[in-house]
Design an enzyme around this catalytic site. Sequence first.
Site, PDB file in Angstrom:
ATOM      1  N   THR A  18     -31.368   3.008  -3.950  1.00 10.60           N
ATOM      2  CA  THR A  18     -32.031   1.710  -4.084  1.00 10.60           C
ATOM      3  C   THR A  18     -33.305   1.621  -3.272  1.00 10.60           C
ATOM      4  OG1 THR A  18     -29.888   0.658  -4.478  1.00 10.60           O
ATOM      5  CG2 THR A  18     -31.694  -0.778  -3.797  1.00 10.60           C
ATOM      6  N   THR A  36     -26.477   4.367  -0.931  1.00 12.71           N
ATOM      7  CA  THR A  36     -25.452   4.005   0.049  1.00 12.71           C
ATOM      8  C   THR A  36     -24.044   4.445  -0.345  1.00 12.71           C
ATOM      9  OG1 THR A  36     -25.200   1.813  -0.958  1.00 12.71           O
ATOM     10  CG2 THR A  36     -26.763   2.022   0.869  1.00 12.71           C
ATOM     11  N   ASP A  37     -23.767   4.594  -1.636  1.00 10.03           N
ATOM     12  CA  ASP A  37     -22.385   4.786  -2.062  1.00 10.03           C
ATOM     13  C   ASP A  37     -21.731   6.043  -1.483  1.00 10.03           C
ATOM     14  OD1 ASP A  37     -22.448   2.455  -3.479  1.00 10.03           O
ATOM     15  OD2 ASP A  37     -22.773   3.389  -5.431  1.00 10.03           O
ATOM     16  N   ASP A  56     -29.018   9.210  -8.315  1.00  6.49           N
ATOM     17  CA  ASP A  56     -28.102   8.168  -7.876  1.00  6.49           C
ATOM     18  C   ASP A  56     -27.086   8.814  -6.942  1.00  6.49           C
ATOM     19  OD1 ASP A  56     -25.472   6.544  -8.124  1.00  6.49           O
ATOM     20  OD2 ASP A  56     -26.976   5.217  -8.991  1.00  6.49           O
ATOM     21  N   SER A  57     -26.725   8.133  -5.888  1.00  4.11           N
ATOM     22  CA  SER A  57     -25.852   8.779  -4.905  1.00  4.11           C
ATOM     23  C   SER A  57     -24.478   9.086  -5.471  1.00  4.11           C
ATOM     24  CB  SER A  57     -25.724   7.913  -3.646  1.00  4.11           C
ATOM     25  OG  SER A  57     -24.993   6.737  -3.899  1.00  4.11           O
ATOM     26  N   SER A  58     -24.089   8.420  -6.565  1.00  4.73           N
ATOM     27  CA  SER A  58     -22.807   8.739  -7.201  1.00  4.73           C
ATOM     28  C   SER A  58     -22.797  10.158  -7.764  1.00  4.73           C
ATOM     29  CB  SER A  58     -22.513   7.741  -8.328  1.00  4.73           C
ATOM     30  OG  SER A  58     -22.400   6.430  -7.826  1.00  4.73           O
ATOM     31  N   THR A  98      -5.231   8.351   8.096  1.00  7.30           N
ATOM     32  CA  THR A  98      -4.698   7.028   7.842  1.00  7.30           C
ATOM     33  C   THR A  98      -5.532   6.256   6.838  1.00  7.30           C
ATOM     34  OG1 THR A  98      -4.101   4.894   8.832  1.00  7.30           O
ATOM     35  CG2 THR A  98      -5.908   6.099   9.870  1.00  7.30           C
ATOM     36  N   GLN A  99      -4.859   5.411   6.044  1.00 10.78           N
ATOM     37  CA  GLN A  99      -5.564   4.517   5.133  1.00 10.78           C
ATOM     38  C   GLN A  99      -6.241   3.372   5.876  1.00 10.78           C
ATOM     39  OE1 GLN A  99      -3.002   3.041   2.029  1.00 10.78           O
ATOM     40  NE2 GLN A  99      -2.124   5.063   1.604  1.00 10.78           N
ATOM     41  N   CYS A 100      -5.833   3.125   7.109  1.00 12.73           N
ATOM     42  CA  CYS A 100      -6.396   2.012   7.882  1.00 12.73           C
ATOM     43  C   CYS A 100      -7.856   2.299   8.217  1.00 12.73           C
ATOM     44  CB  CYS A 100      -5.608   1.803   9.165  1.00 12.73           C
ATOM     45  SG  CYS A 100      -3.857   1.447   8.903  1.00 12.73           S
TER      46      CYS A 100
END
Length: 346
Positions: A17, A93-94, A61-63, A281-283
Amino acid sequence: MASKSKSSVLLIYTGGTIGMVENPETGALEPFNFRHIQEHIPELKRLGHKTASISFDPPMDSSDIGPDSWAKIVRLIADNYDAYDGFVVLHGTDTMAFTASALSFMLENLNKPVILTGSQLPINMLRTDGKENLITAVEIAAAKDGSGKPVVPEVCIFFENQLMRGNRTSKINADDFNAFHSFNYPPLARAGVTIRYDEKLIYRPQLVRPLKPHYACDKNVVILKLFPGITEAVVSSVLHTPGLRGVVLETFGSGNAPTDEWFLKQFREATERGIVVVNVTQCTGGCVEMHRYEVGRKLLECGVLSGFDSTSECAVAKLMFLLGQELTPKEIREHMQCSLIGEVTL
């Protein structure tokens, strides 16, 4: 205290972007030529540093950015390493946190700043965050201490007034300017009226060695996120993916997972086949402590490694990097249990 002596900084525009401008006739966003960056950000001249730019052609694109693009960025930095005091990588940013993590490993012996930044709004919009992010990133990349050494000789992300270690950072918001956060490691610097560096947090190599760029990564890695009710068929299909060499296992809390015999059997057999499984961890904050609960100990007995307080982005990039080097399975497992460049707290 940062030195006021002038430096040279290379801008590497990959896409995203920040490099878009609005076509006044169609309203569509289009990438602009970064060779004309001074026209869009005349404030860069006031910094007084020498800046030059290189752009991906075409911008990405960062994707779409992955190991091949990481190698391209590493090549550009390595080829220009002696000519510049610092580097700013402009990136969507992605996947910025993945790229920052990968670069931290692929740029071995780095002794100059590599600062990734981007924006949530295109650079020519009135309310853009792109100008401030870019100007401050350049200032950080150019900063030297009183002895002429770089203030921040590591790979970082600068976004919305905070400088964060690249391999400690995650994207947390798709809409706010405050889009990134480092949950398990404090910011290296905060930009306000002045840029305040926290010297004790900055990674500094004990010995200055020539840059050793790495270009190979192995893409045969997967993230497996646990959820209540996950079935054996799902786990088995992931762990039997053809060519699979590494798994980042996103577990509950401090590294917990189901204790069903089928679940443990799947991971025991996977590690016996030579697949490296890393438990994170998912946290958003905190770390894996596999000795804390019985369920964690059972994973250890199956050969699953602790990812400590690593982000998922970093664990994936680190696995890809290590699997791409000429290392034995034992060496890969040992390296995953070490902090190579400040990416985990042991």
